[in-house]
Scaffold this active site. Structure first.
Site, PDB file in Angstrom:
ATOM      1  N   ASN A  43      -0.433  20.747 -20.300  1.00  0.00           N
ATOM      2  CA  ASN A  43      -0.919  20.269 -21.377  1.00  0.00           C
ATOM      3  C   ASN A  43      -1.026  21.075 -22.903  1.00  0.00           C
ATOM      4  OD1 ASN A  43      -1.585  17.573 -20.244  1.00  0.00           O
ATOM      5  ND2 ASN A  43      -3.563  18.517 -19.638  1.00  0.00           N
TER       6      ASN A  43
ATOM      7  N   ARG B 210       0.751  -1.415  -0.158  1.00  0.00           N
ATOM      8  CA  ARG B 210      -0.061  -0.012  -0.062  1.00  0.00           C
ATOM      9  C   ARG B 210       0.774   1.213  -0.028  1.00  0.00           C
ATOM     10  NH1 ARG B 210      -2.435  -2.612   4.215  1.00  0.00           N
ATOM     11  NH2 ARG B 210      -3.972  -4.301   3.328  1.00  0.00           N
TER      12      ARG B 210
ATOM     13  N   HIS C 219      -1.556  14.870 -28.805  1.00  0.00           N
ATOM     14  CA  HIS C 219      -1.901  13.624 -28.538  1.00  0.00           C
ATOM     15  C   HIS C 219      -2.621  13.031 -29.886  1.00  0.00           C
ATOM     16  CE1 HIS C 219      -1.909  13.977 -23.996  1.00  0.00           C
ATOM     17  NE2 HIS C 219      -0.682  13.499 -24.377  1.00  0.00           N
TER      18      HIS C 219
ATOM     19  N   HIS D 109       6.456  11.456 -28.744  1.00  0.00           N
ATOM     20  CA  HIS D 109       5.729  12.348 -27.919  1.00  0.00           C
ATOM     21  C   HIS D 109       6.420  13.865 -28.059  1.00  0.00           C
ATOM     22  CE1 HIS D 109       3.382  13.932 -24.790  1.00  0.00           C
ATOM     23  NE2 HIS D 109       4.605  14.324 -24.225  1.00  0.00           N
TER      24      HIS D 109
ATOM     25  N   GLU E 189      -3.872  17.341 -10.084  1.00  0.00           N
ATOM     26  CA  GLU E 189      -4.614  18.119 -11.265  1.00  0.00           C
ATOM     27  C   GLU E 189      -5.985  18.293 -11.030  1.00  0.00           C
ATOM     28  OE1 GLU E 189      -3.770  14.899 -14.307  1.00  0.00           O
ATOM     29  OE2 GLU E 189      -3.227  16.596 -15.431  1.00  0.00           O
TER      30      GLU E 189
ATOM     31  N   ARG F 270      -2.613  22.876 -13.087  1.00  0.00           N
ATOM     32  CA  ARG F 270      -1.810  21.776 -13.837  1.00  0.00           C
ATOM     33  C   ARG F 270      -2.387  21.792 -15.295  1.00  0.00           C
ATOM     34  NH1 ARG F 270       0.473  17.039  -9.970  1.00  0.00           N
ATOM     35  NH2 ARG F 270       1.729  15.771 -11.781  1.00  0.00           N
TER      36      ARG F 270
ATOM     37  N   LYS G 144       2.886  11.271 -10.686  1.00  0.00           N
ATOM     38  CA  LYS G 144       2.071  10.822 -11.743  1.00  0.00           C
ATOM     39  C   LYS G 144       2.851   9.371 -12.001  1.00  0.00           C
ATOM     40  CE  LYS G 144      -0.610  14.101 -14.188  1.00  0.00           C
ATOM     41  NZ  LYS G 144      -1.110  14.466 -15.582  1.00  0.00           N
TER      42      LYS G 144
ATOM     43  N   GLU H 199       9.290  19.776 -24.496  1.00  0.00           N
ATOM     44  CA  GLU H 199       8.810  20.084 -23.085  1.00  0.00           C
ATOM     45  C   GLU H 199       9.454  21.528 -22.450  1.00  0.00           C
ATOM     46  OE1 GLU H 199       6.070  18.519 -22.142  1.00  0.00           O
ATOM     47  OE2 GLU H 199       6.199  16.604 -23.252  1.00  0.00           O
TER      48      GLU H 199
ATOM     49  N   HIS I   9      -0.377  19.642 -26.075  1.00  0.00           N
ATOM     50  CA  HIS I   9      -0.636  18.348 -26.200  1.00  0.00           C
ATOM     51  C   HIS I   9      -1.863  18.048 -26.612  1.00  0.00           C
ATOM     52  CE1 HIS I   9       2.785  18.457 -23.543  1.00  0.00           C
ATOM     53  NE2 HIS I   9       2.851  17.093 -23.387  1.00  0.00           N
TER      54      HIS I   9
ATOM     55  N   LYS J  25       7.775  23.194 -13.763  1.00  0.00           N
ATOM     56  CA  LYS J  25       6.975  22.027 -13.156  1.00  0.00           C
ATOM     57  C   LYS J  25       6.817  21.899 -11.616  1.00  0.00           C
ATOM     58  CE  LYS J  25       5.063  17.742 -13.882  1.00  0.00           C
ATOM     59  NZ  LYS J  25       4.994  16.808 -14.825  1.00  0.00           N
TER      60      LYS J  25
HETATM   61  N1  LIG Z   1       4.842  10.814 -14.919  1.00  0.00           N
HETATM   62  C1  LIG Z   1       4.553  11.872 -15.512  1.00  0.00           C
HETATM   63  O1  LIG Z   1       4.185  13.056 -14.992  1.00  0.00           O
HETATM   64  C2  LIG Z   1       4.882  11.965 -17.188  1.00  0.00           C
HETATM   65  C3  LIG Z   1       5.358  13.184 -17.695  1.00  0.00           C
HETATM   66  C4  LIG Z   1       5.559  12.897 -19.069  1.00  0.00           C
HETATM   67  C5  LIG Z   1       5.931  11.914 -19.548  1.00  0.00           C
HETATM   68  N2  LIG Z   1       5.567  10.564 -18.893  1.00  0.00           N
HETATM   69  C6  LIG Z   1       5.712   9.330 -19.487  1.00  0.00           C
HETATM   70  O2  LIG Z   1       7.282   9.030 -19.690  1.00  0.00           O
HETATM   71  C7  LIG Z   1       7.401   8.046 -20.868  1.00  0.00           C
HETATM   72  C8  LIG Z   1       8.656   8.675 -21.989  1.00  0.00           C
HETATM   73  O3  LIG Z   1       9.682   9.008 -21.143  1.00  0.00           O
HETATM   74  P1  LIG Z   1      10.999   9.222 -21.901  1.00  0.00           P
HETATM   75  O4  LIG Z   1      11.184  10.038 -23.187  1.00  0.00           O
HETATM   76  O5  LIG Z   1      12.017   9.590 -20.955  1.00  0.00           O
HETATM   77  O6  LIG Z   1      11.183   7.727 -22.704  1.00  0.00           O
HETATM   78  P2  LIG Z   1      11.787   6.398 -22.427  1.00  0.00           P
HETATM   79  O7  LIG Z   1      12.092   5.971 -20.869  1.00  0.00           O
HETATM   80  O8  LIG Z   1      11.192   5.308 -23.106  1.00  0.00           O
HETATM   81  O9  LIG Z   1      13.202   6.556 -22.640  1.00  0.00           O
HETATM   82  C9  LIG Z   1      13.720   6.936 -24.077  1.00  0.00           C
HETATM   83  C10 LIG Z   1      14.708   6.228 -24.429  1.00  0.00           C
HETATM   84  O10 LIG Z   1      16.116   6.612 -24.001  1.00  0.00           O
HETATM   85  C11 LIG Z   1      16.840   5.643 -23.358  1.00  0.00           C
HETATM   86  N3  LIG Z   1      17.807   6.463 -22.450  1.00  0.00           N
HETATM   87  C12 LIG Z   1      17.289   7.091 -21.226  1.00  0.00           C
HETATM   88  N4  LIG Z   1      18.250   7.579 -20.735  1.00  0.00           N
HETATM   89  C13 LIG Z   1      19.333   7.520 -21.272  1.00  0.00           C
HETATM   90  C14 LIG Z   1      20.636   7.828 -21.154  1.00  0.00           C
HETATM   91  N5  LIG Z   1      20.936   8.872 -20.257  1.00  0.00           N
HETATM   92  N6  LIG Z   1      21.543   7.345 -22.043  1.00  0.00           N
HETATM   93  C15 LIG Z   1      21.022   6.671 -22.994  1.00  0.00           C
HETATM   94  N7  LIG Z   1      19.887   6.218 -23.100  1.00  0.00           N
HETATM   95  C16 LIG Z   1      18.855   6.666 -22.467  1.00  0.00           C
HETATM   96  C17 LIG Z   1      15.848   5.004 -22.800  1.00  0.00           C
HETATM   97  O11 LIG Z   1      16.434   3.561 -22.580  1.00  0.00           O
HETATM   98  C18 LIG Z   1      14.838   4.852 -23.676  1.00  0.00           C
HETATM   99  O12 LIG Z   1      15.110   3.850 -24.854  1.00  0.00           O
HETATM  100  C19 LIG Z   1       6.192   7.765 -21.410  1.00  0.00           C
HETATM  101  O13 LIG Z   1       5.653   6.671 -21.145  1.00  0.00           O
HETATM  102  C20 LIG Z   1       5.193   8.910 -21.036  1.00  0.00           C
HETATM  103  O14 LIG Z   1       3.987   8.609 -20.438  1.00  0.00           O
HETATM  104  C21 LIG Z   1       5.307  10.694 -17.857  1.00  0.00           C
HETATM  105 ZN   LIG Z   2       4.392  15.651 -22.557  1.00  0.00          ZN
END
Ligand SMILES: NC(=O)c1ccc[n+]([C@@H]2O[C@H](COP(=O)([O-])OP(=O)(O)OC[C@H]3O[C@@H](n4cnc5c(N)ncnc54)[C@H](O)[C@@H]3O)[C@@H](O)[C@H]2O)c1
Ligand SMILES: [Zn+2]
Ligand SMILES: NC(=O)c1ccc[n+]([C@@H]2O[C@H](COP(=O)([O-])OP(=O)(O)OC[C@H]3O[C@@H](n4cnc5c(N)ncnc54)[C@H](O)[C@@H]3O)[C@@H](O)[C@H]2O)c1
Ligand SMILES: [Zn+2]
Lengths: 367, 367
Positions: free
Chosen positions: B248, B122, B255, B268, B240, B244, B144, B186, B251, B230
């Protein structure tokens, strides 16, 4: 006569309403909560067959757009796989942030419906309509939700408080007697840890082993007092940082007995009965309370049709070893909740393995 | 030079530390947090190969007992099935209530590690060590967490704030350029919605399309300003409910473009780039901001190597239809976040389908 108990929390306080006949007015009860139009009702096939249609008719009459999801009855379906099915229905019905989940069932249904609500769109609203005595007096109040991991109970979960707990005691008429007794174990627990007056009222009843011997008035008292106790404890300690530990009275040895008998031979309430008898005897050994109080507790547990002896064939050393794996172990010493008088408990690590062994031996021999 | 930004919340405030070289001191950074001894490090095989050993060595030197769980890289593994694997490792390592989960990776790893932490026992504690630019400036801050449902992104999840976000900009050296640009989308977003000064500093840079052209000083500014934006928004609106929504920006149409291209052709960040160009053009049509601001935004998005036109073959009417399914639709009107000047946005439902169509048509024709 309806009773309304409030659970006061920093955020999202809510009410527990005990109202005979309320299931057929479910829609009206939900109307003031400001929920969106879409609802997902979660239940199991057996409970749904009995009470589902009426509940849905009442919700629809109140203007809600209701879908339902059924999970097979039984603790073994309290899994992440069942939650996945709830998500699928939530998606198919396009539940939105304003939508709510309604749990109609025992603790298994409530825990799962609550977890699905806690994690769908990062948390949507949720109403508990408990149908078992245990769910009414315990599981539906306090916001603990979750499922089992194949290797451990309730390991996966979230705190997510309901917006309302609506208890209709009339549905208890169809609850199997053994399930009724399981709930009575928790009721007696509240008497010992919190409410000496409830304890005395239970002592005055002729029989407590089946719902049909309990008058509607006593039933109302049982539900009201028990929910008040649970609501009070939860209000003081939402996330289980302190006071909430007293709710584990009887559960330390109870859990060991439950798990060593494979959760089958002995059910949760029976194990809690055994655990309370053991805790009472330990308290007596430690001179925490007196022989008369201890005898009264054992007599009440017996009157509720619950076991007071260890099941045959259980190895005492296995129980003692299992206690060591309990969450409550700190620096090798098991921490017990033990009574000091009817209505009051303390938390202590004074119970040595020697004392525990002596008590368990007596509970086995006497069998 | 280190920067520390605080996320102020009613409960569980925490810090975002931007500290070059900090990954090799991870253990020391975690020590003041009062975590238990046991940790579970979550990563993907590629990131773990590069940075895992150093991180674990540092944690062990600080006295932590560390296990690790790796999830294959990629959004398609952001599933409940992967979470189940994290639970299995948590159980095998006997994580306790005092234990913590450390996410070492991009947003995919962070979202999943956070969800596992939110739902194990939990809710246990959790630390973000983001390694992608997008995770540093966006995903790791705000609590999130979650996974995808087979039929929808991020439908399953929970709010669960980390205890610390530790950003070591040096790990960006190995980030693929396309991922860097995704993060820059972003960053530019924060300039437009919140921080005109950040926007100007970005305008002054020669190149922004690859990390190696960005000076360590500008990188520090980018990270600090973005995280401040942020953190501020999250502090004001943890769950949210209001503010917040400005995050978006870009987005809404983004999206739609992402989902209509199957989350493959356009990533993205690229979709957000396109979405911001569209939002800027809509704002211009509605006379919410001026042509010069709009031109500056487009130029900056271009300088970051991000697309400013719709991908060929995309049907405008499909985009408009997809907008109707957006979470932000109220009473049939799409609610857009639109800029009024560099650094300021509003939420509005003034953008009629006719205006949206006109803007999208221009973005397609120009291709
Ligand atoms: N929680 C939130 O508020 C929030 C906000 C925005 C996005 N997200 C989520 O985040 C995800 C996207 O995140 P992302 O863009 O980091 O994608 P990701 O985690 O898939 O990373 C992108 C790629 O970069 C590689 N990588 C990461 N760091 C590296 C480094 N230092 N050196 C070499 N390679 C590296 C990873 O292995 C992957 O292949 C989505 O699932 C999205 O829904 C969440
Ligand atoms: Zn985004
Ligand atoms: N969340 C909490 O705080 C909390 C507290 C205690 C227990 N629990 C959980 O609750 C579960 C146990 O709850 P339970 O004892 O209600 O078990 P349960 O939900 O399995 O219900 C017991 C049986 O009674 C049946 N039943 C329920 N209501 C009925 C009715 N009105 N008429 C006929 N049959 C009916 C059910 O179909 C089931 O077969 C466990 O999974 C336990 O972990 C949770
Ligand atoms: Zn119990």
């Amino acid at each position: 006569m309806n009773a309304v108990i409030s659970v006061d929390l920093p955020q999202n306080s809510y009410e527990v309403a005990i109202a005979p006949g309320s299931l057929s007015q479910l829609g009206a009860w939900l109307q003031p909560l400001g929920l969106g139009r879409k609802l997902m009702l979660v239940s199991n096939p057996m409970i749904f067959r009995r009470y589902g249609e009426g509940a849905i008719a009442s919700l629809e009459a109140a203007g809600f757009d209701v879908c339902h999801a059924l999970i097979p009855a039984g603790e073994r379906y309290k899994t992440l796989g069942s939650i996945q099915k709830l998500y699928d229905v939530a998606l198919a019905h396009r539940l939105e942030r304003s939508s709510a989940v309604v749990a109609l069932g025992g603790g298994v249904v409530g825990d799962m419906a609550g977890f699905a609500a806690a994690t769908w769109l990062r948390g949507i609203r949720f109403v508990q309509v408990p149908t078992s005595l245990l769910a009414m007096v315990d599981a539906s109040i306090g916001g603990k939700t979750g499922v089992n991991h194949p290797h451990g109970k309730n390991l996966i979960g979230a705190f997510h408080q309901p917006r309302l707990v609506l208890i209709d005691p009339e549905v208890l008429a169809t609850l199997p007697p053994r399930e009724f007794r399981a709930g009575m174990a928790e009721v007696i627990k509240y008497g010992v840890i919190w409410d000496a007056d409830l304890f005395q009222q239970l002592e005055q009843a002729k029989r407590l082993d089946q719902q049909r011997y309990v008058s509607p008035e006593l039933m109302q008292t049982i539900l009201t007092r028990s929910c008040q106790a649970k609501a009070h404890v939860v209000s003081k300690d939402e996330k289980e940082a302190g006071l909430r530990a007293i709710l584990n009275y009887g559960h330390t040895i109870g859990h060991a007995v439950e798990s060593l008998t494979g959760y089958k031979l002995v059910n949760h309430g029976e194990a809690v009965g055994i655990g309370m008898v053991a805790a009472g005897a330990i308290a007596l050994q430690l001179n925490l309370w007196d022989a008369d109080s201890n005898r009264r507790q054992t007599a009440l547990i017996q009157k509720a049709g619950l076991p007071t002896r260890l099941p045959a064939g259980l190895d005492l050393e296995d129980i003692i070893a299992t206690l060591q794996t309990d969450k409550k172990v700190k620096a090798g010493q098991v921490r017990f909740i033990l009574p000091t008088q009817i209505g009051t408990v303390i938390e202590t690590d004074q119970a040595t393995p020697a004392v525990i062994r002596k008590v368990l031996l007596a509970m086995a021999e006497a069998a």
